[in-house]
Scaffold this motif. Sequence first.
Motif, mmCIF file in Angstrom:
data_model
loop_
_atom_site.group_PDB
_atom_site.id
_atom_site.type_symbol
_atom_site.label_atom_id
_atom_site.label_comp_id
_atom_site.label_asym_id
_atom_site.label_seq_id
_atom_site.Cartn_x
_atom_site.Cartn_y
_atom_site.Cartn_z
ATOM 1 N N VAL A 1 68.946 33.266 55.310
ATOM 2 C CA VAL A 1 69.679 32.063 55.713
ATOM 3 C C VAL A 1 68.659 30.959 55.972
ATOM 4 C CG1 VAL A 1 71.344 31.071 57.327
ATOM 5 C CG2 VAL A 1 71.433 33.496 56.801
ATOM 6 N N SER A 2 68.752 29.893 55.199
ATOM 7 C CA SER A 2 67.752 28.823 55.296
ATOM 8 C C SER A 2 68.052 27.915 56.486
ATOM 9 C CB SER A 2 67.750 28.008 54.013
ATOM 10 O OG SER A 2 68.942 27.253 53.937
ATOM 11 N N LYS A 3 67.104 27.024 56.770
ATOM 12 C CA LYS A 3 67.294 26.096 57.895
ATOM 13 C C LYS A 3 68.474 25.164 57.643
ATOM 14 C CE LYS A 3 62.725 26.356 59.835
ATOM 15 N NZ LYS A 3 61.360 25.867 59.757
ATOM 16 N N ASN B 1 71.155 26.092 56.591
ATOM 17 C CA ASN B 1 72.320 26.984 56.723
ATOM 18 C C ASN B 1 72.902 27.433 55.384
ATOM 19 O OD1 ASN B 1 72.987 28.142 59.066
ATOM 20 N ND2 ASN B 1 74.584 26.672 59.634
ATOM 21 N N GLU B 2 72.082 27.490 54.373
ATOM 22 C CA GLU B 2 72.526 28.032 53.083
ATOM 23 C C GLU B 2 72.221 29.533 53.088
ATOM 24 O OE1 GLU B 2 74.202 28.931 50.251
ATOM 25 O OE2 GLU B 2 74.034 26.827 49.673
ATOM 26 N N LEU B 3 73.160 30.277 52.555
ATOM 27 C CA LEU B 3 72.976 31.724 52.456
ATOM 28 C C LEU B 3 72.406 32.039 51.067
ATOM 29 C CD1 LEU B 3 73.563 34.693 53.434
ATOM 30 C CD2 LEU B 3 75.846 34.406 52.501
ATOM 31 N N ASP C 1 63.971 26.647 52.602
ATOM 32 C CA ASP C 1 64.259 25.861 53.812
ATOM 33 C C ASP C 1 64.283 24.368 53.513
ATOM 34 O OD1 ASP C 1 64.640 27.906 55.568
ATOM 35 O OD2 ASP C 1 62.551 28.007 56.212
ATOM 36 N N THR D 1 68.302 21.058 50.528
ATOM 37 C CA THR D 1 69.663 20.808 51.015
ATOM 38 C C THR D 1 70.624 21.077 49.847
ATOM 39 O OG1 THR D 1 69.581 18.520 50.316
ATOM 40 C CG2 THR D 1 68.901 18.997 52.593
ATOM 41 N N ASP E 1 79.568 34.237 68.717
ATOM 42 C CA ASP E 1 78.278 33.636 69.046
ATOM 43 C C ASP E 1 77.852 34.265 70.359
ATOM 44 O OD1 ASP E 1 79.793 32.297 71.061
ATOM 45 O OD2 ASP E 1 80.300 30.769 69.581
ATOM 46 N N LYS F 1 81.431 36.356 62.360
ATOM 47 C CA LYS F 1 80.924 35.162 61.679
ATOM 48 C C LYS F 1 79.600 35.414 60.973
ATOM 49 C CE LYS F 1 82.383 30.738 63.103
ATOM 50 N NZ LYS F 1 82.132 29.574 63.944
ATOM 51 N N PHE G 1 79.202 35.556 57.054
ATOM 52 C CA PHE G 1 79.226 34.331 56.242
ATOM 53 C C PHE G 1 80.501 34.154 55.427
ATOM 54 C CE2 PHE G 1 74.741 34.940 57.038
ATOM 55 C CZ PHE G 1 74.399 33.689 57.499
#
Lengths: 206, 394
Positions: free
Chosen positions: A121-123, A125-127, A195, A198, B127, B312, B315
Motif C-alpha cells: 500500500v503506497s503513501k 493509498n494505492e493498493l 510511493d 499518484t 480502525d 477495511k 481493501f
Amino acid sequence: MHKKWHTFCIWLLGIAYMIQIVRVGMYDSAYRVLMDEDPESIEGYIDAEAYYEETSDILKRIPADESPTVQTGREIIKDMRKRGFRKNPIYTDYTLTGRYLDEQKVTRSSRKYPSYQTMYVSKANELWTIITINGCVMANPVLYNLSSKLGAQIVLAESDSIMVYDGPTNMFYEVVPKTDIIVKVVDRIDAKTLDGLTEDEIGELK
Amino acid sequence: MNLRKGYIYLIVIILIYTYTASCYQISYGAEEEEPQKSKIMVSLGDSYSSGEGIEPFFGQDKRLSKKVKDDDWIAHRSTKSWPGLLTLPGIEGAMVDHKDDTWFFKAASGATTKEIEKEFTKIYFKDVPHLGKRKLDPQVKIFEDLDDNSVSYVTITMGGNDVDFSGIIRKCMIQGLPFTNKNKLTDKFHKTWEEFRSADGTRIKLTNVYKAIQKAAGQQAHIIVAGYPQLLSDETAESKTYHCFNQNEIDLVNCNVSKFNLNLKKIVNFCRGEGLDIWFVPVEDAFEGHEAYSPDPYITPIIIANEQDINKILFISAYSMHPNENGAIAYASCVQKQIDAIENGEIPEEEDFQSLEDILDQKIKEIEERHIPSLLEKLQNMIDQWLLTKCSSC
C-alpha cells in the motif's frame, strides 16, 4: 413350545438382518450415485502459446524447471525487502514442476517457485500487487485498474517486455504485450517509485 | 313421599349432568376456536442469505464501539435481505417485520458449512481501537431456544464460501494479473472441485449440515436450499470498466457456478431420499442478463471497501460479487414460489438431472474446443513441415 419360540426368534432376526442389508445397500448405491456420477472436472485449459501469440510478441520460451533466473524463497524475500516491500507476506501458487498449490506462503528456503506475489500500500493509498515471474518484477495498481476506463489493465514493469507463466506446460514466455494489458515502464519497481505515483501520474506514465 | 324424593334426586341429577355437559361443551368449543399458532421461519446460511452488500444492516446506526458488539451487524444481516422479504400465510407483511418473533435471522456473511454447527469467529478491523474478533453462536443453536417442532420453514444458502467462487474472482482481480497466468483460474477451479469431492469435502459437509438442520428443527420443518446466481455477464468482456477476464474465462466462471448448483441439487435430492423435507430452489434464471457488469445488474461488481465493511484492511469490499437490492428481490421471488407450492400442497416435478448435466458437460466441452483447433492446427503444421523437409531432402 420352547423350540417353536426359538425358531421364531431366529427367523425374526434373519428378516431384520436382510432388511438392514437391503437398506444399507440402497443407501450405498444412492450415495455412490451422488459421489461418482459427477462429470469429470472441467479441463478448459487455455492454449497459452496461442493466446500469447495472438496478444503479444513472444521473445522467448523458457521451460520453468530449466531457467537459471528463478529465485528461491530466501532470494525473493531478500529482494522484496531491498525494494521496500517488507510488511506483507509473499505467496506462491505453483511448484517448479508446474503443480498448482493454491496460495502458499513463501519461507526463507532454498526451494524455487516460478512466480511470487505480495501486496503493497503506497503513501498515496494505492493498493499494489507486486508480481515476480522468473526474476521479472511487475506492479499492478489494483484500485487504479478497478476505476480505470482504459479497457485493459495497466501494469508497471522495468522494461517493455514482461514475463508470463503457464502452469500446465510449466513454461515461461517473455512477451511484449500488444493487447489485453498496457505496460508502463519505470526504472525500478520499488516502494520509493510507487510511493511517488499518484492516480493521475500512473495514467500519465509511458 | 319417597316417590317425590326420587323425582327431586332425578331432577338434581339431570341438572348436574346438563350443567357439566354444557360446561364441557363450552370448554371443548373454546379449545377448537383457539387461534392457530403462527408459523415460524428460521433463515440460516452465508452472505447470500445475510444480504451482504445491501444496506442498511441491522445495527448499522449504532456507534462503532457498539455495533462491533452487535451480532446482527457483525454478521452483516441486512434489513433488505431476501429471507426477510418472504411471506408466510397467516403472518401479516414480510418476515422482516417479525424479526425475533416469527422470523429468526441467523445467516452470517462469511459463514461456511462449519459455522452451522460450530461457533463463528468474525474478525473485524475498522480502525484502531476498533479491531478484534467476535464469536457468533453456531447457527443451529437457535433451534434450542425455540419450542420443539415449532419451526415451519428453514431457508438457507450454504457452500458458496466453501467453494468461494466470488472469492476466486476477487482474488484474481487483486492478487494477480490474469494476463500473466492465463490458466491460474482453471487450476484454481480444479483444486476447488478436488476438495469438493474429497472424502471430507464440501459435498459431505453439506449433506451433514442439511441432516443436522432437520434434526435440530424437527421433522415438520421444510428446509429450502437456494442456489447461487451466475456472477459475470457475457457483456463483461466488452465492459470498459472490467478487463481482467476474457469471454472464455467468464464462461469458465459461470459454468462452474452452474455445476456447483447442479451438485447442490443432487445433494438435496439425495437428502430427500434419506427422509429429509428439503427442497432446492434454483435462482440462475432469475439473474440471467442481470449479472455483474451487465446494464441492469443484480450483482454488485468489484468495489473498494466502504464505511460499513467489517474488514477495511482487505481493501476490496465484501459487497463485491453479492446480490444487490434487486438481486434480493429476485432471490425472494424464487423462494416464495417454492413456499407457496408447499403451502398449496403442490409438489414440484422432479427434473431429469442427468440430462441437465449432459447439457452442462456439452457447454464445458464447447469452451474447451474453442482452443483445441489451434493446438491441432499447430501439430498438423509441424507434421506438414517435417514431411516437407523430408520430401525436399528426398
